[in-house]
Design an enzyme around this catalytic site. Sequence first.
Site, PDB file in Angstrom:
ATOM      1  N   LYS A  28      46.436  30.361  19.096  1.00 25.82           N
ATOM      2  CA  LYS A  28      46.851  30.962  17.828  1.00 25.82           C
ATOM      3  C   LYS A  28      47.852  32.051  18.173  1.00 25.82           C
ATOM      4  O   LYS A  28      47.500  33.061  18.782  1.00 25.82           O
ATOM      5  CB  LYS A  28      45.663  31.537  17.064  1.00 25.82           C
ATOM      6  CG  LYS A  28      46.072  32.145  15.724  1.00 25.82           C
ATOM      7  CD  LYS A  28      44.990  33.011  15.126  1.00 25.82           C
ATOM      8  CE  LYS A  28      45.566  33.799  13.958  1.00 25.82           C
ATOM      9  NZ  LYS A  28      44.634  34.856  13.494  1.00 25.82           N
TER      10      LYS A  28
ATOM     11  N   GLY B 189      42.831  41.774   7.106  1.00 28.49           N
ATOM     12  CA  GLY B 189      41.736  42.680   6.793  1.00 28.49           C
ATOM     13  C   GLY B 189      41.816  43.355   5.436  1.00 28.49           C
ATOM     14  O   GLY B 189      40.962  44.176   5.108  1.00 28.49           O
TER      15      GLY B 189
ATOM     16  N   ALA C 224      44.309  35.287   7.146  1.00 27.40           N
ATOM     17  CA  ALA C 224      44.439  36.728   6.890  1.00 27.40           C
ATOM     18  C   ALA C 224      44.419  37.075   5.409  1.00 27.40           C
ATOM     19  O   ALA C 224      45.056  36.417   4.580  1.00 27.40           O
ATOM     20  CB  ALA C 224      45.708  37.299   7.518  1.00 27.40           C
ATOM     21  N   GLY C 225      43.670  38.127   5.111  1.00 24.17           N
ATOM     22  CA  GLY C 225      43.703  38.743   3.790  1.00 24.17           C
ATOM     23  C   GLY C 225      42.724  38.218   2.765  1.00 24.17           C
ATOM     24  O   GLY C 225      42.628  38.777   1.669  1.00 24.17           O
TER      25      GLY C 225
ATOM     26  N   ASN D 146      37.742  36.180   8.964  1.00 25.32           N
ATOM     27  CA  ASN D 146      37.062  37.029   9.927  1.00 25.32           C
ATOM     28  C   ASN D 146      36.438  38.238   9.228  1.00 25.32           C
ATOM     29  O   ASN D 146      35.240  38.319   9.025  1.00 25.32           O
ATOM     30  CB  ASN D 146      38.011  37.470  11.037  1.00 25.32           C
ATOM     31  CG  ASN D 146      37.302  38.091  12.236  1.00 25.32           C
ATOM     32  OD1 ASN D 146      37.843  38.192  13.321  1.00 25.32           O
ATOM     33  ND2 ASN D 146      36.058  38.527  12.082  1.00 25.32           N
TER      34      ASN D 146
END
Length: 257
Positions: free
Chosen positions: A96, A157, A184-185, A206
Amino acid sequence: MLQLYGTSVRSRLLLGTARYPSPAVLAEAVRASRAEIVTVSLRRESGGERSGQAFWSLIRELGVRVLPNTAGCHSVKEAVTTAHMAREVFGTPWIKLEVIGEDDTLQPDVFGLTEAARILCGEGFEVFPYTTEDLVVAERLIAAGCGVLMPWGAPIGSGRGLNNLFGLHALRAHFPGVPLIVDAGLGVPSHAAQALEAGCDAVLINSAVAQAGNPALMATAFAQAVDAGRTAYEAGPIEARDFAAPSTPVVGTALLR
């Protein structure tokens, strides 16, 4: 089944392994998510001394495939070097690829990203590039050899969801055969469902799981949302309209005078 560089996976939810309260909580969340792929930063493992071996053993016990990442890299040289080290440590050509260009938003440096992707693809890596939803950048990444695109939903995040749904729709329309993994996000399961409903192939989560009050329960919710979103996309949702459309036909109704 989702095809990623010739590998078939059932789950369309990928899970990150950072910032969990404990290894036990991480393991519980991975199992609850039904994820078959987890991302791992090279900083969590060491190829020389035995640093990180307990973590690596945990990942092996979970029976998931590892997608190493170049998290925190800010230059082409740093990202390429980290990718080389990750291939040696984890024994996989998957990477990644992250090349961060701006610290406040952690937005990808798309110029460095495309250059690093060109180098790594030329060296036999199978690159998962963390990118924006820009069509020109996507075209150049594919030309460099990338067989997957990982557009961001919002800053890493942030939990803001899909900041540019139009851009994701455009990516899907322009590259119908390229797997799109929103990375992401995403903050709540409905964000993941929306991404899958838009035709994206998978999501990577995550922070939304790791920092939840109950990570395993949140992982379960995301797994359910991904399944629902993909099923809805395959069912063929109706198009949005500007005006009402009665669900009950007017023709044949009783006429009262």
